[in-house]
Design a protein around this motif. Structure first.
Motif, PDB file in Angstrom:
ATOM      1  N   GLY A   1       0.781  -1.244   0.000  1.00 29.91           N
ATOM      2  CA  GLY A   1       0.000   0.000   0.000  1.00 29.91           C
ATOM      3  C   GLY A   1       0.803   1.279   0.000  1.00 29.91           C
ATOM      4  O   GLY A   1       0.253   2.348   0.269  1.00 29.91           O
ATOM      5  N   SER A   2       2.101   1.195  -0.318  1.00 30.90           N
ATOM      6  CA  SER A   2       2.888   2.431  -0.211  1.00 30.90           C
ATOM      7  C   SER A   2       2.503   3.453  -1.272  1.00 30.90           C
ATOM      8  O   SER A   2       2.836   4.611  -1.156  1.00 30.90           O
ATOM      9  CB  SER A   2       4.385   2.138  -0.239  1.00 30.90           C
ATOM     10  OG  SER A   2       4.679   1.118  -1.126  1.00 30.90           O
ATOM     11  N   ASN A   3       1.810   3.024  -2.309  1.00 27.19           N
ATOM     12  CA  ASN A   3       1.366   3.975  -3.341  1.00 27.19           C
ATOM     13  C   ASN A   3      -0.045   4.492  -3.043  1.00 27.19           C
ATOM     14  O   ASN A   3      -0.631   5.206  -3.850  1.00 27.19           O
ATOM     15  CB  ASN A   3       1.381   3.311  -4.724  1.00 27.19           C
ATOM     16  CG  ASN A   3       0.276   2.277  -4.855  1.00 27.19           C
ATOM     17  OD1 ASN A   3      -0.223   1.762  -3.862  1.00 27.19           O
ATOM     18  ND2 ASN A   3      -0.121   1.986  -6.077  1.00 27.19           N
ATOM     19  N   GLY A   4      -0.612   4.065  -1.933  1.00 26.78           N
ATOM     20  CA  GLY A   4      -1.958   4.527  -1.584  1.00 26.78           C
ATOM     21  C   GLY A   4      -3.060   3.521  -1.882  1.00 26.78           C
ATOM     22  O   GLY A   4      -4.214   3.752  -1.532  1.00 26.78           O
ATOM     23  N   ASP A   5      -2.727   2.382  -2.524  1.00 26.70           N
ATOM     24  CA  ASP A   5      -3.734   1.330  -2.747  1.00 26.70           C
ATOM     25  C   ASP A   5      -3.879   0.532  -1.454  1.00 26.70           C
ATOM     26  O   ASP A   5      -3.160  -0.445  -1.229  1.00 26.70           O
ATOM     27  CB  ASP A   5      -3.298   0.378  -3.878  1.00 26.70           C
ATOM     28  CG  ASP A   5      -3.281   1.056  -5.237  1.00 26.70           C
ATOM     29  OD1 ASP A   5      -3.840   2.161  -5.362  1.00 26.70           O
ATOM     30  OD2 ASP A   5      -2.697   0.479  -6.169  1.00 26.70           O
ATOM     31  N   LEU A   6      -4.767   0.968  -0.585  1.00 23.75           N
ATOM     32  CA  LEU A   6      -4.841   0.387   0.752  1.00 23.75           C
ATOM     33  C   LEU A   6      -6.117  -0.405   0.963  1.00 23.75           C
ATOM     34  O   LEU A   6      -7.151  -0.116   0.354  1.00 23.75           O
ATOM     35  CB  LEU A   6      -4.784   1.503   1.794  1.00 23.75           C
ATOM     36  CG  LEU A   6      -3.448   2.253   1.878  1.00 23.75           C
ATOM     37  CD1 LEU A   6      -3.609   3.561   2.623  1.00 23.75           C
ATOM     38  CD2 LEU A   6      -2.381   1.391   2.533  1.00 23.75           C
ATOM     39  N   VAL A   7      -6.044  -1.378   1.841  1.00 28.75           N
ATOM     40  CA  VAL A   7      -7.231  -2.081   2.309  1.00 28.75           C
ATOM     41  C   VAL A   7      -7.758  -1.282   3.508  1.00 28.75           C
ATOM     42  O   VAL A   7      -7.011  -1.052   4.461  1.00 28.75           O
ATOM     43  CB  VAL A   7      -6.884  -3.523   2.740  1.00 28.75           C
ATOM     44  CG1 VAL A   7      -8.099  -4.197   3.377  1.00 28.75           C
ATOM     45  CG2 VAL A   7      -6.378  -4.329   1.562  1.00 28.75           C
ATOM     46  N   PRO A   8      -9.026  -0.848   3.467  1.00 25.24           N
ATOM     47  CA  PRO A   8      -9.540  -0.043   4.577  1.00 25.24           C
ATOM     48  C   PRO A   8      -9.540  -0.814   5.900  1.00 25.24           C
ATOM     49  O   PRO A   8      -9.622  -2.046   5.916  1.00 25.24           O
ATOM     50  CB  PRO A   8     -10.972   0.290   4.147  1.00 25.24           C
ATOM     51  CG  PRO A   8     -11.009   0.052   2.682  1.00 25.24           C
ATOM     52  CD  PRO A   8     -10.001  -1.007   2.390  1.00 25.24           C
ATOM     53  N   ARG A   9      -9.440  -0.067   6.970  1.00 23.40           N
ATOM     54  CA  ARG A   9      -9.431  -0.629   8.325  1.00 23.40           C
ATOM     55  C   ARG A   9     -10.573  -1.619   8.528  1.00 23.40           C
ATOM     56  O   ARG A   9     -11.714  -1.330   8.169  1.00 23.40           O
ATOM     57  CB  ARG A   9      -9.565   0.535   9.311  1.00 23.40           C
ATOM     58  CG  ARG A   9      -9.760   0.148  10.755  1.00 23.40           C
ATOM     59  CD  ARG A   9      -9.932   1.395  11.605  1.00 23.40           C
ATOM     60  NE  ARG A   9      -8.657   2.111  11.728  1.00 23.40           N
ATOM     61  CZ  ARG A   9      -7.712   1.783  12.605  1.00 23.40           C
ATOM     62  NH1 ARG A   9      -7.886   0.780  13.430  1.00 23.40           N
ATOM     63  NH2 ARG A   9      -6.594   2.458  12.655  1.00 23.40           N
ATOM     64  N   GLY A  10     -10.243  -2.766   9.091  1.00 24.65           N
ATOM     65  CA  GLY A  10     -11.259  -3.757   9.432  1.00 24.65           C
ATOM     66  C   GLY A  10     -11.679  -4.643   8.279  1.00 24.65           C
ATOM     67  O   GLY A  10     -12.344  -5.650   8.474  1.00 24.65           O
ATOM     68  N   GLU A  11     -11.279  -4.276   7.047  1.00 24.42           N
ATOM     69  CA  GLU A  11     -11.687  -5.113   5.899  1.00 24.42           C
ATOM     70  C   GLU A  11     -10.768  -6.322   5.757  1.00 24.42           C
ATOM     71  O   GLU A  11      -9.604  -6.292   6.136  1.00 24.42           O
ATOM     72  CB  GLU A  11     -11.672  -4.292   4.607  1.00 24.42           C
ATOM     73  CG  GLU A  11     -12.947  -3.524   4.406  1.00 24.42           C
ATOM     74  CD  GLU A  11     -13.125  -3.087   2.960  1.00 24.42           C
ATOM     75  OE1 GLU A  11     -12.432  -3.617   2.064  1.00 24.42           O
ATOM     76  OE2 GLU A  11     -13.966  -2.204   2.732  1.00 24.42           O
ATOM     77  N   ARG A  12     -11.311  -7.331   5.146  1.00 23.50           N
ATOM     78  CA  ARG A  12     -10.628  -8.602   4.967  1.00 23.50           C
ATOM     79  C   ARG A  12     -10.316  -8.752   3.481  1.00 23.50           C
ATOM     80  O   ARG A  12     -11.214  -8.691   2.651  1.00 23.50           O
ATOM     81  CB  ARG A  12     -11.596  -9.692   5.414  1.00 23.50           C
ATOM     82  CG  ARG A  12     -11.026 -10.997   5.768  1.00 23.50           C
ATOM     83  CD  ARG A  12     -12.137 -11.929   6.222  1.00 23.50           C
ATOM     84  NE  ARG A  12     -12.634 -11.638   7.567  1.00 23.50           N
ATOM     85  CZ  ARG A  12     -11.934 -11.853   8.677  1.00 23.50           C
ATOM     86  NH1 ARG A  12     -10.724 -12.347   8.615  1.00 23.50           N
ATOM     87  NH2 ARG A  12     -12.449 -11.582   9.845  1.00 23.50           N
TER      88      ARG A  12
END
Ligand code: SF4
Lengths: 468, 208
Positions: free
Chosen positions: A412-423
Motif C-alpha cells: 500500500g505504499s502507493n496509496g492502494d490500501l485495504v480499509p481498516r477492518g476489511e478482509r
C-alpha cells in the motif's frame, strides 16, 4: 569434493576473506527501488562515487500509482510518493545507473522485471534493496536483500561482506495436484518450517515437484523463501531455465550463448554434495493453502478449520496465534472456506506474472465478482502480454479492475490500501498486522484461489471449480 | 559510526516472538527524510491509537521506559523486510542495543551498520530478564560488548552471542566502505579475471 550449488556460486564471487571469516563477494547486479534513498544521500554526503553504475538497476515500483498513469510522475497526487519516484529518477540520472522509471515501457516490480529482461543468469550474485530479491534464485542464482547501508557499500565498491549461510536442501517429491500451485507449495513449506525456520540458511529446492514447475512458478517459490527466514532460495538451472532465458534481451548472444550454457550446466550441486539440513516433503499432499493469521506460517489447507491456538505446543506460537485470531476477528474452529472476504488483490512480486494472471482469469471467466477485486500486473510487459491474450477482457467482464503495474496493495505504499477492518484475499506475500493498511486483515492465497474468492465473496476451494 | 563498548542503561521488556519490521516502523513512514525524526515512528501503530494519541499501556510510553536504551524481546526479532528505517527508528528513539532470543539475519546486519548491538541470549534467560525488569520497572542492565556479557542490576552475568565480525565493527565504529577500499586492488584484479571467465556478462550494451 562434491560441492553444493550455493558453495560454487559463493566461491566464484569471493574476492577475499577477512580475519573473522567474512567473505568479500563481488556483486553482479545490485537492484534497487525507491526505498534506499538514504544510500544515495550517504554517498553524496561522503563524496564517494559509484564504482560500476551499469551494474546497478533501479526500478520505480513501490510508490507508482496503478491508475491515471498517463502523466507519469507528474500525475502522482500524493506529494511524498511523487517525491520518492522522482528522487529515484534524479539519483539515477545523476549517477548513471540503469533506470526503469514510471514511464519506461518495461516498468514494473523489480523482481518481475529483472528476470523478465533476462538480467538474472544462473550463477550470478544479485543483491537488492528488498528482501524479495531472493525471487531471482529461481534461475540458480544466489540472490538476497540487504539494507540501505549495504546498498551504499555495493554502490561504492561493487562488493559486499558476507557470512556464508548454511546449505539446506528441501526436496519435494511427487506431483502437485490440479488447482495446487507454487504459491500453495511455498505456503505449505513456510507452515512446516515456521517463519524463523530457515534462519541462517539458503534453501535449494529440489525434487520432482520442483523440477516440474515452470520458471514463473519457481520464481513464486523462491520469492517467499524469505518468509521462512532463509537468506535465499534457489533452484538448479535446467533446460527450462535456458529456454526461458534464450529469448530475453539480456541473454548472451551468438557464440557467447554456448559458452554461457556450458558454464551454467556446471552449477547444479554435485551428486553426494553435503547439505547442512535435508528436508523432504510430499508434493501430492499439498492442498490450496490460505493464511488465517498474521504470520506467513499461520496457514492451512482450504479444506481445514482454523486451528485452536491451545493446540500449539510452543508457548510463543500459542500466544502469537491467540493474538492473531483476535486481530483477524476469526474464531478457532471456523472452516476456512466459510470466511467472508471484502476485497481481492491479485498482484505483487509473488503472483503477478503472466501465468498467474492466466490462472486467475481461467477461474473468473464467465463469472461475476461479488466484491471489489483488482488485478495489478507485475510489469508493463506482463500487462501487454496479458492484453494480447485477451485476459483483461475476461477480468473486466467479470467485474475485476485492470490496473497498471506496481507493488500496489501488497504494502500500500502507493496509496492502494485495504480499509481498516476489511478482509482481503491477497496473492501477495505478507500478512502481518497492518501490512495492507492500518487495521487491514490479509489472507494470503494463490491467484486461482483469490479469483474464486472474488466470485464467491468468501474463501472457497478452487479445485471443484477447475474440474467442472 | 559511534563506537560501542559498555552500556549501562534502562532496559524495556518487550517479550514477543517474531517482532517484524512492519511493526518496528510501518511502511508509510519510509518516505520521510531522516530529519523527520524516525524515533517518532518506532512501533508507531502500537504506540499510538487511531487518533494518534499515545497508548499508555505500551511499554515505551510508560514513564519508567521513556529513557530506555536497551530493548529485550523474543525469538526471530526484526523479521520481514530489509527496511533499514527500522534500525533508524530504534536508534533515533535512543535504543543502542537489542537483547533477544534470536534475530533475523538482515536486521542484525543492518543494526551492525548503524552502531546498534544485537545480543542473542537463550530464550529462558530472556524470559527471566523480562520478568525481572517487569517487577522493578526502570531498572538497568549493563551490556559489555568486548566481553559479550549482559549484567543484570543484581549482578548476575550472562554471556551473549554475537557474530564476531559484527562485534569488532561495532567496537571499532569504523566505516565499512573505507575498510573495503583497502582491498581496492584485489577487487580490480578479481574483476579482470572474472570478466575473462564470464565475458558474456560484460557484452557491449549489457553490463560494462
Ligand atoms: S510487490 Fe510487495 S513484496 Fe514485492 S517488492 Fe513490491 S512491496 Fe515488496
Amino acid at each position: 569434493m562434491p560441492t553444493t550449488m550455493l558453495r560454487k556460486i559463493i566461491d566464484l564471487h569471493t574476492v577475499t576473506r577477512s580475519g573473522d571469516g567474512d567473505l568479500l563477494l563481488y556483486v553482479d547486479y545490485n537492484v534497487v527501488h525507491e526505498g534506499p534513498f538514504y544510500a544515495f544521500d550517504g554517498l553524496a554526503r561522503e563524496g564517494r562515487d559509484i564504482l560500476r553504475p551499469l551494474q546497478t538497476v533501479a526500478f520505480a515500483d513501490h510508490y507508482v500509482p496503478t491508475t491515471g498513469r498517463a502523466r507519469g510522475s507528474a500525475g502522482i497526487r500524493d506529494a511524498e510518493a511523487r517525491g520518492m519516484v522522482e528522487r529515484l529518477q534524479s539519483n539515477a540520472q545523476r549517477t548513471g545507473i540503469v533506470h526503469y522509471g514510471i514511464d519506461h515501457p518495461q516498468q514494473g516490480i523489480m523482481h518481475v522485471v529483472a528476470p523478465e529482461l533476462g538480467m538474472t543468469h544462473p550463477g550470478m550474485l544479485i543483491v537488492g534493496s528488498d528482501s524479495h530479491t531472493c525471487t531471482n534464485g529461481a534461475f540458480g542464482a544466489l540472490a538476497f536483500g540487504v539494507g540501505a547501508s549495504q546498498i551504499k557499500h555495493i554502490l561504492a565498491t561493487q562488493t559486499l561482506w558476507f557470512k556464508a549461510p548454511r546449505a539446506m536442501r528441501l526436496t519435494v517429491n511427487g506431483e502437485l495436484a490440479t488447482g495446487v500451485s507454487a504459491k500453495d507449495l511455498i505456503l505449505a513449506i513456510i507452515a512446516r518450517l515456521g517463519i524463523g525456520g530457515g534462519s541462517g540458511s539458503a534453501i535449494e529446492y529440489a525434487g520432482h515437484a520442483v523440477r516440474a514447475l515452470s520458471m514463473e512458478a519457481r520464481m513464486t517459490l523462491c520469492n517467499m523463501t524469505i518468509e521462512a527466514g532463509a537468506r535465499a532460495g534457489m533452484v538448479a538451472p535446467d533446460e527450462k531455465t535456458y529456454e526461458y532465458l534464450r529469448s530475453t534481451p539480456y541473454a548472451p548472444q551468438g557464440a557467447a550463448w554456448e559458452q554461457a550454457q556450458e558454464f551454467w550446466a556446471s552449477l547444479p550441486s554435485d551428486p553426494g554434495a553435503e547439505f547442512h539440513t535435508e528436508i523432504e516433503m510430499d508434493g501430492s499432499k499439498v492442498a490450496p493453502m490460505v493464511t488465517w493469521g498474521t504470520s506467513q506460517d499461520e496457514a492451512c489447507g482450504v479444506d481445514e478449520t482454523v486451528p485452536d491456538p491451545a493446540s500449539f505446543a510452543d508457548p510463543g506460537r500459542r500466544a502469537r496465534a491467540t493474538h492473531a485470531l483476535a486481530y483477524m476477528a476469526i474464531e478457532a474452529g471456523t472452516p476456512v472456506s466459510n470466511i467472508a472476504i471484502d476485497r481481492v488483490f491479485i498482484g505483487s512480486c509473488t503472483n503477478a506474472r503472466l501465468e498467474d494472471l492466466r490462472a486467475a482469469a481461467r477461474v473468473a471467466d464467465g463469472h461475476r465478482a461479488r466484491i471489489p477485486a483488482i488485478v495489478v500486473p507485475g510489469s508493463r510487459t506482463v500487462k501487454r502480454e496479458a492484453e494480447a491474450e485477451g485476459l483483461h477482457e475476461i477480468f473486466l467482464r467479470a467485474g475485476f479492475e485492470w490496473r497498471d503495474s506496481g507493488c500496489s496493495m501488497c504494502t500500500g505504499s502507493n496509496g492502494d490500501l485495504v480499509p481498516r477492518g476489511e478482509r482481503c484475499a491477497s496473492t501477495s506475500n505478507r500478512n502481518m498486522e497492518g501490512r495492507q493498511g492500518k487495521g487491514s486483515r490479509t489472507h494470503l492465497m494463490s491467484p486461482a484461489m483469490a479469483a474464486a474468492a472474488a466470485i464467491a465473496g468468501r474463501i472457497v476451494d478452487v479445485r471443484p471449480l477447475l474440474r467442472s | 559510526m559511534e563506537s560501542f563498548t559498555v552500556l549501562k542503561a534502562v532496559a524495556a521488556p518487550f517479550y514477543h516472538a517474531d517482532v517484524d519490521t512492519d511493526e518496528l516502523i510501518p511502511h508509510r513512514f519510509l518516505r520521510k527524510p531522516l530529519s523527520a525524526g524516525y524515533g517518532n515512528f518506532l512501533f508507531h501503530d502500537k504506540r499510538r491509537g487511531p487518533d494518534e494519541r499515545e497508548d499508555p499501556s505500551f511499554v515505551l510510553n510508560m514513564p519508567a521506559y521513556r529513557q530506555a536504551q536497551i530493548l529485550i524481546s523474543g525469538p526471530n526479532f526484526g523479521c520481514g523486510s530489509t527496511r533499514e528505517g527500522a534500525v533508524y527508528a530504534l536508534r533515533d528513539f535512543g535504543i543502542r542495543a537489542v537483547i533477544a532470543s534470536g534475530f533475523s539475519d538482515i536486521f542484525s546486519s543492518n543494526c551492525a551498520q548503524n552502531g546498534v548491538v544485537c545480543a542473542t541470549l537463550p530464550d529462558p534467560v530472556v524470559r527471566n530478564l523480562c520478568e525481572g525488569l517487569e517487577s522493578s520497572p526502570g531498572s538497568e542492565l549493563t551490556i559489555d560488548l568486548p566481553n559479550q556479557q549482559v549484567v543484570s542490576s543484581d549482578g548476575v552475568t550472562y554471556r551473549f552471542e554475537i557474530d564476531s565480525s559484527r562485534k569488532s565493527r561495532l567496537i571499532d565504529g569504523r566505516d565499512e566502505i573505507d575498510v573495503t577500499l583497502k582491498h581496492r586492488d584485489e577487487i580490480a584484479q578479481f574483476e579482470a579475471a572474472y570478466m575473462k571467465r564470464l565475458p558474456w556478462l560484460f557484452q557491449a550494451g549489457r553490463v560494462t
